[in-house]
Design a protein around this motif. Sequence first.
Motif: not given
Length: 68
Positions: A39-54
């Motif tokens: 979960k930590e690896i996946c959350v870190a990836y999402v935090d890195e790539v999903w910079t615009d929540m719209r």
Amino acid sequence: MDEDIKYQVLINDEEQYSLWPADQDVPAGWRGTGTEGSKEICVAYVDEVWTDMRPRSLRERMAADQLK
């Protein structure tokens, strides 16, 4: 126990992300990004790539409105 679950990162057509158990079928409307792990690896990836929540459609509409 979340630490025992292997996750995968999914993305939909609106470029929204979600974590999903890697051993379950991907739901309709979603596809894998190729990122799997804890979960930590996946959350870190999402935090890195999903910079615009719209959603993608809203970003595109707003960009088109700026050109008018």
